[in-house]
Design a protein around this motif. Structure first.
Motif, PDB file in Angstrom:
ATOM      1  N   LEU A 278       9.970 -13.561   0.184  1.00 14.58           N
ATOM      2  CA  LEU A 278      10.676 -13.321  -1.071  1.00 14.58           C
ATOM      3  C   LEU A 278       9.774 -13.667  -2.244  1.00 14.58           C
ATOM      4  O   LEU A 278       8.802 -14.418  -2.109  1.00 14.58           O
ATOM      5  CB  LEU A 278      11.985 -14.121  -1.148  1.00 14.58           C
ATOM      6  CG  LEU A 278      11.950 -15.649  -1.270  1.00 14.58           C
ATOM      7  CD1 LEU A 278      11.651 -16.140  -2.686  1.00 14.58           C
ATOM      8  CD2 LEU A 278      13.285 -16.234  -0.824  1.00 14.58           C
ATOM      9  N   GLU A 279      10.122 -13.112  -3.402  1.00 13.53           N
ATOM     10  CA  GLU A 279       9.442 -13.414  -4.653  1.00 13.53           C
ATOM     11  C   GLU A 279      10.488 -13.858  -5.669  1.00 13.53           C
ATOM     12  O   GLU A 279      11.616 -13.365  -5.663  1.00 13.53           O
ATOM     13  CB  GLU A 279       8.708 -12.181  -5.187  1.00 13.53           C
ATOM     14  CG  GLU A 279       7.621 -11.680  -4.265  1.00 13.53           C
ATOM     15  CD  GLU A 279       6.892 -10.460  -4.820  1.00 13.53           C
ATOM     16  OE1 GLU A 279       5.764 -10.211  -4.374  1.00 13.53           O
ATOM     17  OE2 GLU A 279       7.464  -9.772  -5.695  1.00 13.53           O
ATOM     18  N   VAL A 299       4.343 -20.141  -0.492  1.00  4.19           N
ATOM     19  CA  VAL A 299       3.088 -19.665   0.086  1.00  4.19           C
ATOM     20  C   VAL A 299       2.111 -19.336  -1.036  1.00  4.19           C
ATOM     21  O   VAL A 299       2.481 -19.260  -2.209  1.00  4.19           O
ATOM     22  CB  VAL A 299       3.310 -18.416   0.971  1.00  4.19           C
ATOM     23  CG1 VAL A 299       4.151 -18.767   2.180  1.00  4.19           C
ATOM     24  CG2 VAL A 299       3.945 -17.281   0.172  1.00  4.19           C
ATOM     25  N   VAL A 300       0.858 -19.128  -0.654  1.00 10.42           N
ATOM     26  CA  VAL A 300      -0.173 -18.772  -1.626  1.00 10.42           C
ATOM     27  C   VAL A 300       0.189 -17.441  -2.270  1.00 10.42           C
ATOM     28  O   VAL A 300       0.688 -16.520  -1.611  1.00 10.42           O
ATOM     29  CB  VAL A 300      -1.550 -18.678  -0.937  1.00 10.42           C
ATOM     30  CG1 VAL A 300      -2.616 -18.230  -1.930  1.00 10.42           C
ATOM     31  CG2 VAL A 300      -1.924 -20.022  -0.332  1.00 10.42           C
ATOM     32  N   ASN A 310       6.399 -15.364 -10.162  1.00 13.01           N
ATOM     33  CA  ASN A 310       5.325 -16.363 -10.206  1.00 13.01           C
ATOM     34  C   ASN A 310       5.380 -17.329  -9.027  1.00 13.01           C
ATOM     35  O   ASN A 310       4.680 -18.330  -9.002  1.00 13.01           O
ATOM     36  CB  ASN A 310       5.344 -17.130 -11.526  1.00 13.01           C
ATOM     37  CG  ASN A 310       6.547 -18.055 -11.667  1.00 13.01           C
ATOM     38  OD1 ASN A 310       7.437 -18.063 -10.817  1.00 13.01           O
ATOM     39  ND2 ASN A 310       6.576 -18.828 -12.746  1.00 13.01           N
ATOM     40  N   ILE A 311       6.241 -17.016  -8.057  1.00 15.60           N
ATOM     41  CA  ILE A 311       6.295 -17.825  -6.839  1.00 15.60           C
ATOM     42  C   ILE A 311       6.672 -16.921  -5.669  1.00 15.60           C
ATOM     43  O   ILE A 311       7.524 -16.039  -5.800  1.00 15.60           O
ATOM     44  CB  ILE A 311       7.305 -18.992  -6.970  1.00 15.60           C
ATOM     45  CG1 ILE A 311       7.276 -19.862  -5.702  1.00 15.60           C
ATOM     46  CG2 ILE A 311       8.707 -18.499  -7.264  1.00 15.60           C
ATOM     47  CD1 ILE A 311       8.104 -21.134  -5.808  1.00 15.60           C
ATOM     48  N   GLN A 312       5.973 -17.111  -4.560  1.00 18.68           N
ATOM     49  CA  GLN A 312       6.274 -16.383  -3.330  1.00 18.68           C
ATOM     50  C   GLN A 312       6.617 -17.406  -2.247  1.00 18.68           C
ATOM     51  O   GLN A 312       6.022 -18.483  -2.191  1.00 18.68           O
ATOM     52  CB  GLN A 312       5.080 -15.533  -2.878  1.00 18.68           C
ATOM     53  CG  GLN A 312       4.819 -14.305  -3.746  1.00 18.68           C
ATOM     54  CD  GLN A 312       4.065 -14.613  -5.025  1.00 18.68           C
ATOM     55  OE1 GLN A 312       3.240 -15.513  -5.062  1.00 18.68           O
ATOM     56  NE2 GLN A 312       4.348 -13.876  -6.088  1.00 18.68           N
ATOM     57  N   MET A 313       7.570 -17.045  -1.407  1.00 19.49           N
ATOM     58  CA  MET A 313       8.029 -17.963  -0.370  1.00 19.49           C
ATOM     59  C   MET A 313       8.221 -17.216   0.940  1.00 19.49           C
ATOM     60  O   MET A 313       8.394 -15.986   0.949  1.00 19.49           O
ATOM     61  CB  MET A 313       9.342 -18.634  -0.799  1.00 19.49           C
ATOM     62  CG  MET A 313       9.285 -19.311  -2.153  1.00 19.49           C
ATOM     63  SD  MET A 313      10.858 -20.074  -2.666  1.00 19.49           S
ATOM     64  CE  MET A 313      10.837 -21.569  -1.669  1.00 19.49           C
TER      65      MET A 313
END
Length: 319
Positions: A278-279, A299-300, A310-313
């Protein structure tokens, strides 16, 4: 005839505790008179600390007895007016202002020690007559409430009750307008709609369903109030993406995000997926908290079609 508390039951716990506190406070006032001690019951915690330690700052007293600093300051002023303490004194190292018992306060403390012996004996007798140890029960309740407040517990019960009126169903064409509107609502509130948004929201069948994905709709009393999509990914690292989760502001607080998230995770497993992606954006703190609760880990950063991401998981599934 039933008493008020027989009628209310445990929901009036706070009121009953206040009444019990009032009974103890009234008795304490009379007990001080019995021992010829010109004290107010509310002074006792401060007085006890100053008997134990010769001098303390107001901050130290407040921290030790669990009162606010303004509350302790007010008590100190009252005790100073009664001649029991001297305040605004310099500590031994001259660096801080401290409070200590005055000569009158020290004399009174000796009389208080005699009273405390009798009070403790009376409380022990009362405890022995009771079926339950109130002192130990209070300590246990304080520990439990430190871990999870009553407010939080009530909120959880509220969510649980209201979530029983929520149904998670699979997408049908009749929900297309709700799927788009709910997403437009939250995206426009925080960010700007982007081309990738319209691509999925205007053509959910082509972009999501026909490619092997799913969309779930949360119905609250049969009204669509939440949506979330499971998008099949053509990616060497991930099988599916959880995307387009949206919950109407009027339906928030009903555990809908949690229910939708679990439906997505379950569907991913049923479709043989091993890793879910997900983002999001870190501005969306409740959403990020939900993802962590579902088991997602950061995650990176990866390439993304969304300027707001601005964040990935990811969630690694144990099928």
């Amino acid at each position: 005839m039933k008493s008020f508390f027989d009628k209310t039951g445990k929901m009036a716990l706070g009121s009953r505790l206040r009444m019990l506190t009032a009974r103890f406070t009234d008795d304490a006032t009379e007990i001080y008179k019995l021992y010829d001690l010109p004290l107010s019951p509310k002074w006792f915690p401060v007085l006890f600390i100053l008997i134990e330690d010769t001098e303390k700052t107001i901050t130290e007293i407040a921290e030790e007895i669990g009162h606010s600093q303004p509350s302790v300051t007010k008590i100190i002023k009252e005790m100073a007016a009664a001649g029991l303490v001297a305040s605004n004194l310099k500590s031994a190292d001259k660096r801080t202002n401290v409070v200590k018992l005055s000569e009158k306060g020290q004399q009174l403390s000796e009389k208080l020690k005699v009273q405390l012996v009798d009070v403790e004996a009376a409380v022990e007798t009362l405890t022995s007559e009771a079926r339950h140890n109130l002192w130990e029960a209070i300590a246990e309740w304080e520990f439990l409430l430190d871990h999870k407040s009553l407010l939080r517990r009530v909120n959880e019960e509220k969510k649980l009750r209201e979530s029983k009126d929520v149904r998670i169903v699979e997408y049908e064409a009749k929900y297309q307008s709700a799927f788009k509107a709910l997403n437009e609502e939250w995206i426009s509130t925080y960010f700007t709609m982007e081309a990738a948004d319209y691509k999925a929201l205007d053509n959910p069948k082509t972009y999501i369903l026909d490619r092997g994905g799913k969309i779930f709709v949360a119905l609250y009393k049969d009204e669509p109030v939440g949506v979330c999509a499971l998008i099949k990914m053509d990616d060497p690292d991930y099988d599916f993406e959880m995307a387009k989760m949206a919950v109407s502001p009027k339906a928030q607080g009903k555990n809908i995000g949690w229910l939708l998230g679990n439906a997505i995770v379950k569907a991913t497993k049923e479709l043989g997926g091993k890793k879910l992606y997900l983002e999001s954006n870190t501005l969306l703190k409740p959403a990020i908290s939900l993802y962590h609760k579902l088991g997602f880990k950061k995650v990176v950063s990866r390439a993304t079609p969304y300027a707001r991401a601005n964040i990935q998981m990811e969630l690694v599934l144990d099928n």
